[in-house]
Design a protein around this motif. Structure first.
Motif, PDB file in Angstrom:
ATOM      1  N   GLY A  58       0.856  -1.181   0.000  1.00 24.53           N
ATOM      2  CA  GLY A  58       0.000   0.000   0.000  1.00 24.53           C
ATOM      3  C   GLY A  58       0.885   1.221   0.000  1.00 24.53           C
ATOM      4  N   ALA A  59       0.436   2.258  -0.669  1.00 27.97           N
ATOM      5  CA  ALA A  59       1.259   3.457  -0.788  1.00 27.97           C
ATOM      6  C   ALA A  59       1.486   4.093   0.584  1.00 27.97           C
ATOM      7  N   ASP A  60       2.682   4.663   0.785  1.00 34.76           N
ATOM      8  CA  ASP A  60       2.945   5.467   1.969  1.00 34.76           C
ATOM      9  C   ASP A  60       2.464   6.880   1.666  1.00 34.76           C
ATOM     10  N   GLY A  61       1.211   7.111   1.952  1.00 33.60           N
ATOM     11  CA  GLY A  61       0.598   8.384   1.614  1.00 33.60           C
ATOM     12  C   GLY A  61      -0.790   8.151   1.067  1.00 33.60           C
ATOM     13  N   GLY A  62      -1.208   8.989   0.127  1.00 35.83           N
ATOM     14  CA  GLY A  62      -2.550   8.872  -0.402  1.00 35.83           C
ATOM     15  C   GLY A  62      -3.572   9.365   0.602  1.00 35.83           C
ATOM     16  N   LEU A  63      -4.822   9.382   0.203  1.00 38.53           N
ATOM     17  CA  LEU A  63      -5.860   9.887   1.091  1.00 38.53           C
ATOM     18  C   LEU A  63      -6.024   9.028   2.341  1.00 38.53           C
ATOM     19  N   ASP A 217     -15.567  10.049   4.964  1.00 42.95           N
ATOM     20  CA  ASP A 217     -14.939   8.844   4.429  1.00 42.95           C
ATOM     21  C   ASP A 217     -15.551   8.476   3.085  1.00 42.95           C
ATOM     22  N   MET A 218     -16.858   8.635   2.952  1.00 43.23           N
ATOM     23  CA  MET A 218     -17.517   8.358   1.673  1.00 43.23           C
ATOM     24  C   MET A 218     -16.982   9.274   0.584  1.00 43.23           C
ATOM     25  N   ALA A 219     -16.839  10.569   0.896  1.00 42.16           N
ATOM     26  CA  ALA A 219     -16.325  11.524  -0.086  1.00 42.16           C
ATOM     27  C   ALA A 219     -14.901  11.182  -0.493  1.00 42.16           C
ATOM     28  N   ALA A 220     -14.070  10.842   0.485  1.00 40.65           N
ATOM     29  CA  ALA A 220     -12.688  10.475   0.175  1.00 40.65           C
ATOM     30  C   ALA A 220     -12.635   9.219  -0.685  1.00 40.65           C
ATOM     31  N   ALA A 221     -13.497   8.240  -0.379  1.00 41.06           N
ATOM     32  CA  ALA A 221     -13.523   7.009  -1.169  1.00 41.06           C
ATOM     33  C   ALA A 221     -13.964   7.286  -2.604  1.00 41.06           C
ATOM     34  N   LEU A 222     -14.878   8.221  -2.805  1.00 40.91           N
ATOM     35  CA  LEU A 222     -15.259   8.599  -4.168  1.00 40.91           C
ATOM     36  C   LEU A 222     -14.060   9.155  -4.927  1.00 40.91           C
ATOM     37  N   CYS A 241     -14.790  19.173  -9.067  1.00 42.59           N
ATOM     38  CA  CYS A 241     -13.722  19.298  -8.076  1.00 42.59           C
ATOM     39  C   CYS A 241     -13.705  18.025  -7.245  1.00 42.59           C
ATOM     40  N   PRO A 242     -12.662  17.809  -6.447  1.00 36.22           N
ATOM     41  CA  PRO A 242     -12.643  16.607  -5.614  1.00 36.22           C
ATOM     42  C   PRO A 242     -13.872  16.544  -4.706  1.00 36.22           C
ATOM     43  N   TYR A 243     -14.322  15.328  -4.448  1.00 32.73           N
ATOM     44  CA  TYR A 243     -15.505  15.177  -3.602  1.00 32.73           C
ATOM     45  C   TYR A 243     -15.245  15.642  -2.180  1.00 32.73           C
ATOM     46  N   VAL A 244     -14.014  15.492  -1.678  1.00 34.34           N
ATOM     47  CA  VAL A 244     -13.731  16.000  -0.335  1.00 34.34           C
ATOM     48  C   VAL A 244     -13.876  17.514  -0.291  1.00 34.34           C
ATOM     49  N   ALA A 245     -13.629  18.190  -1.421  1.00 34.72           N
ATOM     50  CA  ALA A 245     -13.813  19.644  -1.466  1.00 34.72           C
ATOM     51  C   ALA A 245     -15.293  20.007  -1.419  1.00 34.72           C
ATOM     52  N   GLU A 246     -16.162  19.116  -1.884  1.00 37.47           N
ATOM     53  CA  GLU A 246     -17.613  19.373  -1.828  1.00 37.47           C
ATOM     54  C   GLU A 246     -18.112  19.474  -0.394  1.00 37.47           C
ATOM     55  N   LEU A 247     -17.349  18.899   0.551  1.00 38.83           N
ATOM     56  CA  LEU A 247     -17.755  18.973   1.953  1.00 38.83           C
ATOM     57  C   LEU A 247     -17.777  20.400   2.467  1.00 38.83           C
ATOM     58  N   ALA A 248     -17.098  21.305   1.778  1.00 36.70           N
ATOM     59  CA  ALA A 248     -17.063  22.710   2.189  1.00 36.70           C
ATOM     60  C   ALA A 248     -17.996  23.580   1.361  1.00 36.70           C
ATOM     61  N   GLN A 249     -18.751  22.989   0.437  1.00 34.91           N
ATOM     62  CA  GLN A 249     -19.627  23.750  -0.450  1.00 34.91           C
ATOM     63  C   GLN A 249     -21.077  23.719   0.057  1.00 34.91           C
ATOM     64  N   ILE A 460     -25.561  17.271   0.794  1.00 34.24           N
ATOM     65  CA  ILE A 460     -26.758  17.130   1.623  1.00 34.24           C
ATOM     66  C   ILE A 460     -26.528  16.107   2.737  1.00 34.24           C
ATOM     67  N   ALA A 461     -25.735  15.062   2.450  1.00 36.93           N
ATOM     68  CA  ALA A 461     -25.421  14.091   3.496  1.00 36.93           C
ATOM     69  C   ALA A 461     -24.609  14.738   4.610  1.00 36.93           C
ATOM     70  N   ARG A 462     -23.681  15.631   4.242  1.00 42.53           N
ATOM     71  CA  ARG A 462     -22.912  16.363   5.251  1.00 42.53           C
ATOM     72  C   ARG A 462     -23.837  17.179   6.139  1.00 42.53           C
ATOM     73  N   ASP A 463     -24.816  17.880   5.535  1.00 41.67           N
ATOM     74  CA  ASP A 463     -25.749  18.699   6.313  1.00 41.67           C
ATOM     75  C   ASP A 463     -26.570  17.846   7.279  1.00 41.67           C
ATOM     76  N   LEU A 464     -27.021  16.702   6.805  1.00 42.76           N
ATOM     77  CA  LEU A 464     -27.827  15.829   7.660  1.00 42.76           C
ATOM     78  C   LEU A 464     -26.981  15.222   8.778  1.00 42.76           C
ATOM     79  N   GLU A 465     -25.724  14.881   8.462  1.00 41.13           N
ATOM     80  CA  GLU A 465     -24.835  14.333   9.486  1.00 41.13           C
ATOM     81  C   GLU A 465     -24.562  15.379  10.562  1.00 41.13           C
TER      82      GLU A 465
END
Length: 486
Positions: A58-63, A217-222, A241-249, A460-465
């Motif tokens: 496994g890579a030393d790094g990555g998400l 975790d779901m966003a990162a996996a996407l 844009c990256p899905y993890v960036a959508e967490l701030a939108q 929307i999942a972020r908002d509900l969480e």
């Protein structure tokens, strides 16, 4: 790090600790083994913890920076590792192909350390088989963990790993997510490649992804698993844009279709309906526009189309089993297939040869009817399952010798009434653990997005969480905790 600390973190949190040097990937694998050794004998979710787990690549790094990961024992493959599909027919099989999904997992730092249970051939939504036994729900050991990714769901819920591979051909990620209190996304058709040898599996009905505990975790996996490969039949629209960036939108104002009526022959339990209404009210408080919708297909028409689809897929599956059996030098009989799968095989083998055109027409017709019905909405809110987790066995197990194939098919169709339609249409559909029953069982609700629009689901999942956090709700049967069975 202690086991009690390990099980508290999601995959993103563990990855950050590796990055800062507070823990090493080797320590995480050893903690996963400790969790496995403590809890797996009780829940039977992991059928093999790799003997060489501490040296997996496994890579030393990555998400995900060294986070332990588990593979469902059907679908995507690791070259040279056992994949038995929950079936005696495939016992001892070792594919020689590395799926793109696991190549990406390694590149992202995920360390695959074992494989999880699945019902035979992934046919059932209850994870139990003659080969591997019954997988038990960590929330109540007498109840099913769902399926066919039930082993993955039970392992994550019980704290063996924070994230695990799953696949969904008719609800097989979302159903166990709902019953085990997890986040379970079935991505849009084409979002996750099945390559190099299984692109667009089952005419696009089946997609691979993960089960996890948090939206981040779901966003990162996407971000890790999304993307096309050579040989994919089409390339889906790629994210802006990256899905993890959508967490701030911001999510914006969404038009929400609310499915309060049943879409099959099983009534929605009052506690599930109450959770649905409460979540709809919350969405309205957030400023979204909620409108009740009718079932997207008339029940009789839906049943007719599903029969035509299942008939075609069953006959294709029978031919595939025969080919596999010849390659393996094994017979298809009661010693190699469970009662329901054997009945499906015999029925398909003896049926009039189907028309590929009829299968394609049935798929097209359902895609059109459902797609047209939900097109006015940005998202659709439904129950994931009409009930909370059910007891093991009964009419939903392929090990039941008393059922006919038709009885099993009809029972399954009724129970997964909100799920399989979106495998056909290709819409992304997400189960979130937004409520609990009075007895403490998880209740999952499904949010369906527009085709190719996982970004809106992330927001929307972020908002509900944030509005109704669930991460602190944990089952009694989990690693690092006093063991209780409700």
């Amino acid at each position: 790090m202690k086991l009690t600390e390990y099980v508290h973190h999601d995959a993103t949190g563990l990855a950050r600790l590796v990055k800062t040097g507070d823990v090493t990937p080797l320590e995480l694998i050893r903690l996963a083994r400790e969790a496995h050794d403590e809890i797996n004998p009780r829940i039977n979710a992991v059928i093999e913890f790799y003997e060489d787990a501490e040296t997996v690549s496994g890579a030393d790094g990555g998400l995900f920076h060294g986070v332990p990961f588990l593979r469902k024992d059907i679908g995507a493959t690791e070259a040279g590792r056992l994949q038995e599909k929950g079936s005696r027919l495939f016992k001892g099989c070792r594919p020689n192909t590395d799926s793109y999904l696991f190549r990406r997992a390694r590149e992202a730092g995920l360390r695959t350390i074992g494989r999880t249970t699945t019902p035979e051939l992934g046919t059932s939504g209850f994870t139990e088989s003659f080969l591997t036994g019954i997988t038990r729900n960590p929330w109540n050991m007498e109840l099913s963990a769902g399926g066919s990714s039930g082993g993955a769901a039970a392992a994550v819920a019980a704290g063996i790993t924070p994230i695990a591979h799953g696949s969904d051909g008719g609800g097989s990620i979302r159903s166990p997510a709902a019953w085990c209190g997890l986040v379970g996304l079935n991505p849009s058709r084409g979002r996750i490649s099945g390559g190099p040898n299984n692109q667009d599996a089952s005419f696009g009905l089946s997609r691979a992804f993960v089960l996890c505990r948090t939206v981040r975790d779901m966003a990162a996996a996407l971000d890790v698993f999304s993307g096309p490969y050579p040989g994919d039949p089409f390339v889906i629209v790629q994210p802006n844009c990256p899905y993890v960036a959508e967490l701030a939108q911001p999510a914006g104002i969404l038009r929400v279709g609310l499915a309060r009526t049943k879409w099959g022959e099983i009534d929605v339990e009052p506690e599930v309906l109450s959770a649905l209404d409460s979540t709809a009210a919350l969405l309205e408080e957030m400023g979204h526009i909620v409108t009740e919708i009718e079932p997207p297909c008339e029940p009789a028409e839906r049943k007719k189309l599903r029969f035509r689809i299942l008939n075609g897929l069953s006959q294709l599956g029978a031919a595939s089993l025969e080919s596999a059996a010849r390659t393996l030098g094994r017979a298809i009989n009661a010693d190699t297939l469970e009662p329901i799968n054997l009945k499906f095989y015999e029925w398909s083998r003896d049926s009039q040869v189907f028309s590929l055109g009829d299968l394609d027409d049935a798929l097209r017709s359902m895609r059109f009817q459902v797609g047209e019905a939900i097109y006015p909405f940005d998202i659709v809110l439904t129950p994931t399952m009409p009930t909370v987790a059910l007891p093991h066995g009964d009419v939903y197990s392929t090990t039941n010798p008393t059922l006919t194939a038709e009885e099993f098919r009809d029972a399954s169709e009724a129970l997964y009434q909100y799920l399989g339609v979106f495998n056909v249409t290709g819409h992304p559909s997400l189960s979130l653990p937004l409520a609990q029953s009075h007895s403490g069982l998880p209740i999952g609700l499904q949010i369906v997005g527009r085709f190719g629009d996982e970004a809106t689901l992330v927001r929307i999942a972020r908002d509900l969480e944030e509005a109704r956090p669930w991460d602190q709700r944990r089952p009694g049967m989990r690693a690092g905790a006093p063991q209780v069975n409700r």
